[in-house]
Design an enzyme around this catalytic site. Structure first.
Site, PDB file in Angstrom:
ATOM      1  N   GLY B  13       0.824  -1.208   0.000  1.00  0.00           N
ATOM      2  CA  GLY B  13       0.000   0.000   0.000  1.00  0.00           C
ATOM      3  C   GLY B  13       0.854   1.252   0.000  1.00  0.00           C
ATOM      4  O   GLY B  13       1.872   1.311   0.670  1.00  0.00           O
ATOM      5  N   ASN B 108       6.696  -4.770   5.500  1.00  0.00           N
ATOM      6  CA  ASN B 108       7.164  -6.063   6.004  1.00  0.00           C
ATOM      7  C   ASN B 108       7.228  -7.127   4.924  1.00  0.00           C
ATOM      8  O   ASN B 108       8.239  -7.816   4.767  1.00  0.00           O
ATOM      9  CB  ASN B 108       6.221  -6.614   7.091  1.00  0.00           C
ATOM     10  CG  ASN B 108       5.799  -5.553   8.062  1.00  0.00           C
ATOM     11  OD1 ASN B 108       5.047  -4.678   7.667  1.00  0.00           O
ATOM     12  ND2 ASN B 108       6.288  -5.616   9.276  1.00  0.00           N
ATOM     13  N   ASP B 138       1.870   2.058   8.688  1.00  0.00           N
ATOM     14  CA  ASP B 138       1.633   1.271   9.902  1.00  0.00           C
ATOM     15  C   ASP B 138       2.759   1.440  10.918  1.00  0.00           C
ATOM     16  O   ASP B 138       2.576   1.209  12.100  1.00  0.00           O
ATOM     17  CB  ASP B 138       1.490  -0.221   9.560  1.00  0.00           C
ATOM     18  CG  ASP B 138       0.312  -0.497   8.637  1.00  0.00           C
ATOM     19  OD1 ASP B 138      -0.504   0.413   8.422  1.00  0.00           O
ATOM     20  OD2 ASP B 138       0.216  -1.635   8.142  1.00  0.00           O
ATOM     21  N   ARG B 185      -3.563  -1.829  10.810  1.00  0.00           N
ATOM     22  CA  ARG B 185      -3.616  -3.272  11.054  1.00  0.00           C
ATOM     23  C   ARG B 185      -3.434  -3.585  12.541  1.00  0.00           C
ATOM     24  O   ARG B 185      -4.122  -2.980  13.360  1.00  0.00           O
ATOM     25  CB  ARG B 185      -2.530  -3.993  10.240  1.00  0.00           C
ATOM     26  CG  ARG B 185      -2.742  -3.917   8.765  1.00  0.00           C
ATOM     27  CD  ARG B 185      -1.826  -4.911   8.066  1.00  0.00           C
ATOM     28  NE  ARG B 185      -2.468  -5.353   6.841  1.00  0.00           N
ATOM     29  CZ  ARG B 185      -3.319  -6.378   6.783  1.00  0.00           C
ATOM     30  NH1 ARG B 185      -3.561  -7.082   7.859  1.00  0.00           N
ATOM     31  NH2 ARG B 185      -3.884  -6.709   5.659  1.00  0.00           N
ATOM     32  N   GLU B 240      -8.500   0.001  13.391  1.00  0.00           N
ATOM     33  CA  GLU B 240      -9.208  -1.042  12.648  1.00  0.00           C
ATOM     34  C   GLU B 240      -8.913  -2.425  13.219  1.00  0.00           C
ATOM     35  O   GLU B 240      -9.694  -3.358  13.044  1.00  0.00           O
ATOM     36  CB  GLU B 240      -8.814  -1.001  11.164  1.00  0.00           C
ATOM     37  CG  GLU B 240      -7.339  -1.303  10.909  1.00  0.00           C
ATOM     38  CD  GLU B 240      -6.948  -1.279   9.430  1.00  0.00           C
ATOM     39  OE1 GLU B 240      -7.829  -1.152   8.569  1.00  0.00           O
ATOM     40  OE2 GLU B 240      -5.733  -1.370   9.146  1.00  0.00           O
ATOM     41  N   GLN B 292      -5.702   8.235   4.585  1.00  0.00           N
ATOM     42  CA  GLN B 292      -4.617   8.228   5.574  1.00  0.00           C
ATOM     43  C   GLN B 292      -3.267   7.926   4.940  1.00  0.00           C
ATOM     44  O   GLN B 292      -2.232   8.282   5.493  1.00  0.00           O
ATOM     45  CB  GLN B 292      -4.908   7.190   6.667  1.00  0.00           C
ATOM     46  CG  GLN B 292      -6.096   7.568   7.511  1.00  0.00           C
ATOM     47  CD  GLN B 292      -6.621   6.405   8.331  1.00  0.00           C
ATOM     48  OE1 GLN B 292      -6.181   6.145   9.442  1.00  0.00           O
ATOM     49  NE2 GLN B 292      -7.580   5.682   7.786  1.00  0.00           N
TER      50      GLN B 292
END
Lengths: 405, 405
Positions: B13, B108, B138, B185, B240, B292
């Protein structure tokens, strides 16, 4: 010149530039009427009825000067429908504080409130000049070419759709559908402005649905399927108020607010589920929600400046003897964009709504025309300034106890 | 100096500053290795395996110079898990184009891809220097102090929470609850950054829930009820990924992506329904979603500059002979904020995650501590520049056919 004091108040949902109008009015009134008091009714008409009123001269200069660079309702707002029995009380309170100028800043319902206050004062033989100052991101007030607050919501949504569109289109994953749910109730003005984001045929948005034309779930699924087949991804903007043209909303929460309006939420989530079930595509639904009416960090300078001017001219009109009117924005020309301030009788504005002309929606009902885009483009120009501190905006709030009557 | 060509690609993303890293690497490589070709693998490793590769020297100067001022994945991205049978093919393609430098920009999963590519090249005796360039909103990559992309997501969410908080608090209506659902996440870094918006006790957010500590629906309802009793409104930010600590997510869509990760969506909507049912309050849920990770119009300058530096230093490391490493950001001091570039073995980074330390979450599990805020504050400073046209950002896209091999 009618001597006496003034009161100003805000009502309804904020816009990013709500406080520009208030600031323009406050500055102009303080300059022109230095011997009068200027009161703020906190929480709109609901607060005025409770005498939750402050003398603005007690507020800090820092607050007064930076109010226009702050979102939300700087004087605090309400959603309260004035009842017939409130009218006498309201006029009595105005008499008590010798209030002769009454500035009410809001949307359709607020113009109804202003109009009823105008009628009540007249009936009670109390001389008070009542001016409606328009605002609404929904852009659905009649007579005025557009409403303060709309340009900033349009700019915010178009920018968000452009940026999230880049996100969607630049990642290769299966089942790529993004839905953005736009505000605007029964008017598609905000929703349609998202189409400004599209500069190339590939660009988001691919499909845009407005509430002014009947929404068909079958046609919608056909549209999504076709665009997905062509592009491998679909970016959809849908108005919260899409409906079948017979009063059935895609998202009908079933609840109503104090004005009797149906509370809308969830058209995007509902359509996400329908696409997933019928087409087996995975869908992401972004719901920016109240960010559409509060994103002053990237608001339109044209909108902010016009909102400020509306406040100034509202005071000018009142001092010139006008009453029972709403300030309007009259577009003189589109290229170059020239806009002047006018006025309309509150009786002709209250409780009416102006949707997007149906001819500005494409015949297949899934996009807007060039006429729509030409209408909205001048309204999003420039960026309104804000103050910054520690990497975030620096916004101000009223001191609800300073100058409390 | 190892002679040969280079390839660069993006995966996963996007972040708002994704293309800063790519731009830093492209500019540095073109300067230092003028006689080598610099290829871009379009759509990440998935594209490279299909030889969807362009020679970047054919792209326009306008594109190359403005790529860093554009969101999304400028070189196009993928979510593809490399299979064991892909490795030989991948190295064969690198051999075919004499690729000796391999820059892979992602999170990751991408670092896992880079590590496996490193191992495959080694096993096949092909000399190629492989550098992982980190990105992820993240912020969950290990060893590096923070990840490029995180500061901008933090700034965007804090700004949005501040502005929508002003909206919520300034309007007097009954049943005022706003929920904002934040991405991230299983890591609460983005969610927690929303707390930067709170400058006064009244300010939003009032409650913040991170996924690193078990989420209890009963405690949540108690929190909401208490804040509502005290203030008459509640502003909640929820990750989330909130879950009960035993693998049950508040919003468990039940679907998994190609890496086997559970697809999260709807924690906010779920909690909205729970509050409405249990407390009878009306709730609005804002889901900014992919805004975001794409809101370059108000991105952090510190973040953008660091992202660019990571790309430059990645090239420097490769030319110095390093391979099998990820570039890291090492915080030297917090006040003044000083950050330098370091490196970590890909083997120590791949497939590991770093959550928010539990001691940075308050004991009642509904806010973050001062230590968290001190950590994130330096990362949101300044605003990254963008180009504007007609009132909207001017972003660029790669020409997928120019220089196609």
């Amino acid at each position: 010149m009618l001597k006496g004091n003034a009161i100003i108040a805000q009502s309804g949902g904020p816009t990013a530039v709500f406080n520009n109008t208030i600031s323009g009015a406050i500055k102009r009134f303080m300059e022109k009427m230095p011997d009068s008091k200027l009161y703020a009714g906190l929480y709109g008409i609901e607060g005025i009825l409770k005498e939750n009123i402050v003398d603005l001269s007690y507020q800090s200069r820092f607050f007064l000067e930076n109010l226009r660079y702050s979102p939300g309702a700087g004087l605090l707002s309400c959603r309260y429908k004035v009842q017939p029995e409130d009218h006498k009380k309201l006029i009595d309170i105005c008499k008590k504080y010798n209030i002769r100028y009454f500035f009410y800043n809001g949307g359709n319902d607020s113009m109804d409130t202003a109009y009823n206050t105008y009628l009540a004062a007249k009936e009670m033989g109390y001389e008070m000049r009542i001016i409606g100052l328009p605002k609404t991101i929904d852009n659905d007030l009649v007579i005025t070419d557009h409403c303060p607050g709309y340009g900033s919501a349009a700019k915010f949504l178009a920018t968000t759709v452009m940026e999230t569109g880049y996100d969607l289109i630049s990642v290769s994953t299966k089942n790529k559908v993004t839905i953005v749910e736009a505000m605007g109730r029964d008017a598609g003005w905000v929703t349609g402005a998202a189409a400004l984001a599209k500069r190339d045929p590939d660009d988001a948005p691919h499909l845009v649905y407005l509430p002014e034309v009947p929404f068909s779930l079958d046609n919608f699924i056909e549209d999504v399927d076709r665009v997905y087949s062509e592009r491998g991804c679909v970016f959809i903007v849908v108005s919260e108020g899409v409906n079948d043209g017979m009063g059935h909303y895609v998202a009908d929460g079933g609840t109503k607010d104090s004005f009797g309006h149906v509370q809308l939420a969830g058209a995007g989530e509902t359509l996400k589920r329908v696409i997933e079930q019928r087409l087996g595509l995975k869908v992401r639904c972004n719901t920016p929600g109240t960010a559409q009416r509060s994103s002053l960090h990237f608001a339109s300078k044209v909108d902010a400046d016009e909102a400020y001017m509306v406040g100034e001219k509202g005071v000018d009109f009142a001092l010139e003897g006008e009453s029972g009117i709403m300030v309007t924005l009259d577009r003189i020309s589109n290229d170059p964009y020239i806009c002047e301030v006018g006025k309309a009788d509150l009786s002709k504005v209250a409780n009416r709504v102006k949707g997007v002309p149906v001819e500005w929606i494409t015949p297949d009902r899934n996009f807007v025309t060039k006429e729509f885009l030409d209408y909205v483009r001048p309204l999003i120009m420039g960026e309104a300034p804000i103050n910054m501190k520690d990497g975030l905006p620096l916004y101000v709030k009223i001191d609800r106890y300073k100058g409390l009557v």
